[in-house]
Design a protein around this motif. Structure first.
Motif, PDB file in Angstrom:
ATOM      1  N   ASP A 171      15.345 -15.566-152.897  1.00 61.44           N
ATOM      2  CA  ASP A 171      15.404 -16.939-152.733  1.00 61.44           C
ATOM      3  C   ASP A 171      14.150 -17.399-152.181  1.00 61.44           C
ATOM      4  O   ASP A 171      13.994 -17.169-150.876  1.00 61.44           O
ATOM      5  CB  ASP A 171      16.583 -17.586-152.134  1.00 61.44           C
ATOM      6  N   PRO A 172      13.275 -18.160-152.979  1.00 64.41           N
ATOM      7  CA  PRO A 172      11.927 -18.728-152.433  1.00 64.41           C
ATOM      8  C   PRO A 172      11.755 -19.484-151.276  1.00 64.41           C
ATOM      9  O   PRO A 172      11.184 -19.617-150.628  1.00 64.41           O
ATOM     10  CB  PRO A 172      11.163 -19.142-153.539  1.00 64.41           C
ATOM     11  N   ARG A 173      13.282 -20.066-151.043  1.00 63.30           N
ATOM     12  CA  ARG A 173      13.312 -20.983-149.970  1.00 63.30           C
ATOM     13  C   ARG A 173      13.305 -20.089-148.356  1.00 63.30           C
ATOM     14  O   ARG A 173      13.073 -20.823-147.361  1.00 63.30           O
ATOM     15  CB  ARG A 173      14.660 -21.617-149.940  1.00 63.30           C
ATOM     16  N   HIS A 174      13.193 -18.881-148.618  1.00 63.35           N
ATOM     17  CA  HIS A 174      13.269 -18.185-147.234  1.00 63.35           C
ATOM     18  C   HIS A 174      11.934 -17.821-147.085  1.00 63.35           C
ATOM     19  O   HIS A 174      11.643 -17.279-145.711  1.00 63.35           O
ATOM     20  CB  HIS A 174      13.947 -16.746-147.393  1.00 63.35           C
ATOM     21  N   PHE A 175      10.893 -18.163-147.931  1.00 59.97           N
ATOM     22  CA  PHE A 175       9.620 -17.955-147.394  1.00 59.97           C
ATOM     23  C   PHE A 175       9.207 -19.195-146.145  1.00 59.97           C
ATOM     24  O   PHE A 175       8.515 -18.881-145.372  1.00 59.97           O
ATOM     25  CB  PHE A 175       8.493 -18.299-148.521  1.00 59.97           C
ATOM     26  N   LEU A 176       9.775 -20.262-146.272  1.00 59.37           N
ATOM     27  CA  LEU A 176       9.715 -21.287-145.216  1.00 59.37           C
ATOM     28  C   LEU A 176      10.427 -20.872-144.099  1.00 59.37           C
ATOM     29  O   LEU A 176       9.941 -20.920-142.775  1.00 59.37           O
ATOM     30  CB  LEU A 176      10.344 -22.533-145.576  1.00 59.37           C
ATOM     31  N   SER A 177      11.686 -20.053-144.219  1.00 61.59           N
ATOM     32  CA  SER A 177      12.159 -19.295-143.018  1.00 61.59           C
ATOM     33  C   SER A 177      11.345 -18.302-142.302  1.00 61.59           C
ATOM     34  O   SER A 177      11.373 -18.180-141.058  1.00 61.59           O
ATOM     35  CB  SER A 177      13.616 -19.074-143.462  1.00 61.59           C
ATOM     36  N   LEU A 178      10.577 -17.507-143.220  1.00 66.28           N
ATOM     37  CA  LEU A 178       9.710 -16.674-142.629  1.00 66.28           C
ATOM     38  C   LEU A 178       8.513 -17.370-141.893  1.00 66.28           C
ATOM     39  O   LEU A 178       8.390 -16.977-140.766  1.00 66.28           O
ATOM     40  CB  LEU A 178       9.196 -15.642-143.863  1.00 66.28           C
ATOM     41  N   CYS A 179       7.988 -18.473-142.310  1.00 67.49           N
ATOM     42  CA  CYS A 179       6.908 -19.114-141.561  1.00 67.49           C
ATOM     43  C   CYS A 179       7.429 -19.775-140.184  1.00 67.49           C
ATOM     44  O   CYS A 179       6.672 -19.481-139.225  1.00 67.49           O
ATOM     45  CB  CYS A 179       6.308 -20.266-142.450  1.00 67.49           C
ATOM     46  N   ALA A 180       8.602 -20.103-140.375  1.00 69.05           N
ATOM     47  CA  ALA A 180       9.296 -20.836-139.229  1.00 69.05           C
ATOM     48  C   ALA A 180       9.474 -19.526-138.184  1.00 69.05           C
ATOM     49  O   ALA A 180       9.051 -19.866-136.853  1.00 69.05           O
ATOM     50  CB  ALA A 180      10.363 -21.690-139.468  1.00 69.05           C
ATOM     51  N   HIS A 181       9.876 -18.700-138.455  1.00 66.96           N
ATOM     52  CA  HIS A 181      10.120 -17.435-137.581  1.00 66.96           C
ATOM     53  C   HIS A 181       8.918 -16.922-137.045  1.00 66.96           C
ATOM     54  O   HIS A 181       8.804 -16.761-135.874  1.00 66.96           O
ATOM     55  CB  HIS A 181      10.990 -16.378-138.516  1.00 66.96           C
ATOM     56  N   LEU A 182       7.723 -16.923-137.758  1.00 65.81           N
ATOM     57  CA  LEU A 182       6.608 -16.468-137.205  1.00 65.81           C
ATOM     58  C   LEU A 182       5.864 -17.568-136.279  1.00 65.81           C
ATOM     59  O   LEU A 182       4.716 -17.357-135.988  1.00 65.81           O
ATOM     60  CB  LEU A 182       5.807 -15.830-138.256  1.00 65.81           C
ATOM     61  N   ASP A 183       6.233 -18.788-136.563  1.00 70.56           N
ATOM     62  CA  ASP A 183       5.575 -20.028-135.832  1.00 70.56           C
ATOM     63  C   ASP A 183       4.394 -20.279-136.524  1.00 70.56           C
ATOM     64  O   ASP A 183       3.323 -20.486-135.811  1.00 70.56           O
ATOM     65  CB  ASP A 183       5.453 -20.100-134.526  1.00 70.56           C
ATOM     66  N   CYS A 184       4.135 -20.432-137.886  1.00 64.82           N
ATOM     67  CA  CYS A 184       2.958 -20.366-138.730  1.00 64.82           C
ATOM     68  C   CYS A 184       3.333 -21.533-139.640  1.00 64.82           C
ATOM     69  O   CYS A 184       4.248 -21.602-140.115  1.00 64.82           O
ATOM     70  CB  CYS A 184       2.477 -18.988-139.285  1.00 64.82           C
ATOM     71  N   THR A 185       2.133 -21.853-140.365  1.00 64.15           N
ATOM     72  CA  THR A 185       2.165 -22.481-141.609  1.00 64.15           C
ATOM     73  C   THR A 185       1.391 -21.708-142.744  1.00 64.15           C
ATOM     74  O   THR A 185       0.409 -21.012-142.290  1.00 64.15           O
ATOM     75  CB  THR A 185       1.505 -23.828-141.478  1.00 64.15           C
ATOM     76  N   PRO A 186       1.702 -22.016-143.908  1.00 65.92           N
ATOM     77  CA  PRO A 186       0.799 -21.300-145.101  1.00 65.92           C
ATOM     78  C   PRO A 186      -0.567 -22.140-144.825  1.00 65.92           C
ATOM     79  O   PRO A 186      -0.864 -23.091-144.499  1.00 65.92           O
ATOM     80  CB  PRO A 186       1.451 -21.968-146.202  1.00 65.92           C
ATOM     81  N   ASN A 187      -1.492 -21.162-144.732  1.00 67.55           N
ATOM     82  CA  ASN A 187      -3.035 -21.615-144.598  1.00 67.55           C
ATOM     83  C   ASN A 187      -3.597 -22.105-145.851  1.00 67.55           C
ATOM     84  O   ASN A 187      -4.188 -21.580-146.524  1.00 67.55           O
ATOM     85  CB  ASN A 187      -3.687 -20.508-144.210  1.00 67.55           C
ATOM     86  N   ILE A 188      -2.956 -23.330-146.302  1.00 67.28           N
ATOM     87  CA  ILE A 188      -3.616 -24.117-147.509  1.00 67.28           C
ATOM     88  C   ILE A 188      -4.980 -24.258-147.298  1.00 67.28           C
ATOM     89  O   ILE A 188      -5.458 -24.615-148.152  1.00 67.28           O
ATOM     90  CB  ILE A 188      -2.681 -25.128-147.736  1.00 67.28           C
ATOM     91  N   TRP A 189      -5.371 -24.340-146.162  1.00 68.36           N
ATOM     92  CA  TRP A 189      -6.922 -24.835-145.933  1.00 68.36           C
ATOM     93  C   TRP A 189      -7.911 -23.694-146.353  1.00 68.36           C
ATOM     94  O   TRP A 189      -9.088 -24.106-146.401  1.00 68.36           O
ATOM     95  CB  TRP A 189      -6.970 -25.107-144.391  1.00 68.36           C
ATOM     96  N   ALA A 190      -7.422 -22.572-146.346  1.00 73.36           N
ATOM     97  CA  ALA A 190      -8.356 -21.563-146.835  1.00 73.36           C
ATOM     98  C   ALA A 190      -8.212 -21.210-148.309  1.00 73.36           C
ATOM     99  O   ALA A 190      -9.186 -20.460-148.790  1.00 73.36           O
ATOM    100  CB  ALA A 190      -7.848 -20.248-146.143  1.00 73.36           C
ATOM    101  N   LEU A 191      -7.634 -22.007-149.062  1.00 71.66           N
ATOM    102  CA  LEU A 191      -7.436 -22.019-150.578  1.00 71.66           C
ATOM    103  C   LEU A 191      -8.453 -23.093-151.091  1.00 71.66           C
ATOM    104  O   LEU A 191      -8.215 -24.208-150.828  1.00 71.66           O
ATOM    105  CB  LEU A 191      -6.161 -22.103-151.087  1.00 71.66           C
ATOM    106  N   HIS A 192      -9.411 -22.631-151.862  1.00 72.35           N
ATOM    107  CA  HIS A 192     -10.298 -23.359-152.494  1.00 72.35           C
ATOM    108  C   HIS A 192      -9.960 -23.808-153.887  1.00 72.35           C
ATOM    109  O   HIS A 192      -9.828 -22.886-154.909  1.00 72.35           O
ATOM    110  CB  HIS A 192     -11.640 -23.037-152.350  1.00 72.35           C
ATOM    111  N   ASP A 193      -9.975 -25.015-154.516  1.00 70.11           N
ATOM    112  CA  ASP A 193      -9.592 -25.344-155.970  1.00 70.11           C
ATOM    113  C   ASP A 193     -10.846 -24.512-156.622  1.00 70.11           C
ATOM    114  O   ASP A 193     -12.060 -24.649-156.388  1.00 70.11           O
ATOM    115  CB  ASP A 193      -9.884 -26.663-156.157  1.00 70.11           C
ATOM    116  N   TRP A 194     -10.399 -23.606-157.748  1.00 72.61           N
ATOM    117  CA  TRP A 194     -11.308 -22.760-158.503  1.00 72.61           C
ATOM    118  C   TRP A 194     -11.396 -23.379-160.136  1.00 72.61           C
ATOM    119  O   TRP A 194     -12.651 -23.584-160.639  1.00 72.61           O
ATOM    120  CB  TRP A 194     -11.208 -21.509-158.178  1.00 72.61           C
TER     121      TRP A 194
END
Length: 372
Positions: A171-194
């Motif tokens: 269930d991909p919704r658990h990825f948000l739970s993992l991020c919250a568990h680690l007190d982190c956000t996806p590092n969307i700023w490190a991804l560059h449009d290619w």
């Protein structure tokens, strides 16, 4: 309810791909057998898909997969707050929207889906899929304010990596739970449009994807843990090493992956590649749908700008064909943007057109006749 998002009545499923480029000055335990730096100064992560997969079985690919409703959920707003808020979540100015062939219908969304713009949800998708397939976590602490100006390392995997990955895969919704568990956000700023690719017509009813390609520069290669479900193996290869492995039949690459790998050979170092991504951020990307021209002895994938490319909706579900041989077609033309496919391990790339939006195209690449 979580599930794949489809682009309205279109036959293309929306997807995201992550091109991970890692520096190789002092490689760590992630790749002990590759101690010497490659000619390009960086290597790319390639994952081998299981032979049981229905799409590209056995191919070496970049991590990625289809966009899920969980990647667009309003629940992400609380995790990004208070430092990063709509509409851009600190991504910077929005790049221009380019109208390209074919024009696709706007994806149907409801109020929940609309909480995140595509620029954010596609990045979350790419980061989630990279975790699911390779066990690599591209996250950063929630307290972080500004994007890092240099390539960053991946986050160390949690001790219960396997358990979390099973939950996220189910269930991909658990990825948000993992991020919250680690007190982190996806590092969307490190991804560059290619770039962006539409799967060309291959046969009636074939699976087709509208895929956003992102590039992420990492300071060093992280440990990779194939999931042994979709992915059975992995390797770090420079663009030149990946090309040689493909020609020698050690690996198989689909044409878009081969094209992108050849494009990355334009860069002499990771710092050059990263600087290009930063400088190119406001230019936007091209989205391409190859059109296949079947010749008497092979196949040519035509890309926008090629003199034979037709922006005609008839070729959304059809091939071009000719009784001429590939060599005859090549002798007749001058304005090229094409991938000539002789067999599954011999592709030539011919580019004589200028790149758009200050991007780079691959240099001409022609395999010696001994391989034909």
């Amino acid at each position: 309810m979580s599930g794949p998002l489809r682009s309205g009545p279109s036959s293309w499923r929306r997807a995201a791909t992550m091109m991970l480029a890692a520096g190789w000055t002092h490689p760590g335990p992630a790749a002990p057998s590759l101690s010497s730096p490659p000619a390009e100064g960086f290597r790319l992560l390639l994952l081998q898909r299981s032979s049981n997969q229905s799409f590209l079985p056995g191919a070496h690919v970049f991590p990625g997969g289809t966009l899920d409703a969980a990647d667009c959920s309003a629940d992400w707003l609380r995790l990004f707050a208070p430092h990063h808020r709509p509409p851009r979540f600190s991504l910077g100015p929005s790049p221009p929207q380019r109208t390209t062939f074919p024009v696709l219908p706007v994806a149907g969304t409801d109020a929940v889906d609309a909480a995140l713009p595509d620029d954010v949800s596609f990045r979350i998708c790419a980061i989630r899929e990279t975790f699911e397939e390779a066990g690599v976590l591209l996250l950063r602490p929630r307290a972080s304010l500004a994007a890092a100006p240099e390539p960053v390392p991946a986050l160390s995997p949690p001790p219960d990596l396997d358990a979390w990955r099973v939950r996220v895969r189910s269930d991909p919704r658990h990825f948000l739970s993992l991020c919250a568990h680690l007190d982190c956000t996806p590092n969307i700023w490190a991804l560059h449009d290619w770039s962006a690719w539409l799967t060309p017509f291959m046969h009636p009813g074939g699976r087709r994807f509208n895929t956003a390609f992102f590039l992420c520069c990492l300071s060093e290669p992280p440990p990779v843990y194939p999931d042994f479900a979709e992915v059975v193996d992995c390797k770090w290869s420079s663009p030149s090493e990946a090309t040689e492995s493909f020609i020698s039949k050690e690996i198989w690459l689909a044409p878009p992956q081969f094209y992108e790998i050849r494009r990355l050979e334009n860069f002499a170092s990771l710092s050059d590649l990263h600087k290009f991504c930063l400088d190119h951020a406001l230019e936007g990307v091209e989205r391409w749908m190859p059109i296949s021209l079947l010749t008497a002895d092979g196949r040519i994938q035509l890309l926008p700008g090629d003199e034979l490319y037709l922006e005609d909706s008839d070729f959304l579900e059809n091939f071009l064909s000719t009784e001429k041989k590939t060599e005859e077609i090549m002798k007749e033309g001058k304005k090229f943007h094409r991938i000539v496919i002789y067999n599954n391990h011999v592709y030539n790339i011919h580019v004589t057109v200028q790149s758009k939006y200050k991007h780079v195209y691959p240099k001409n690449y022609v395999v010696g006749k001994s391989h034909l």
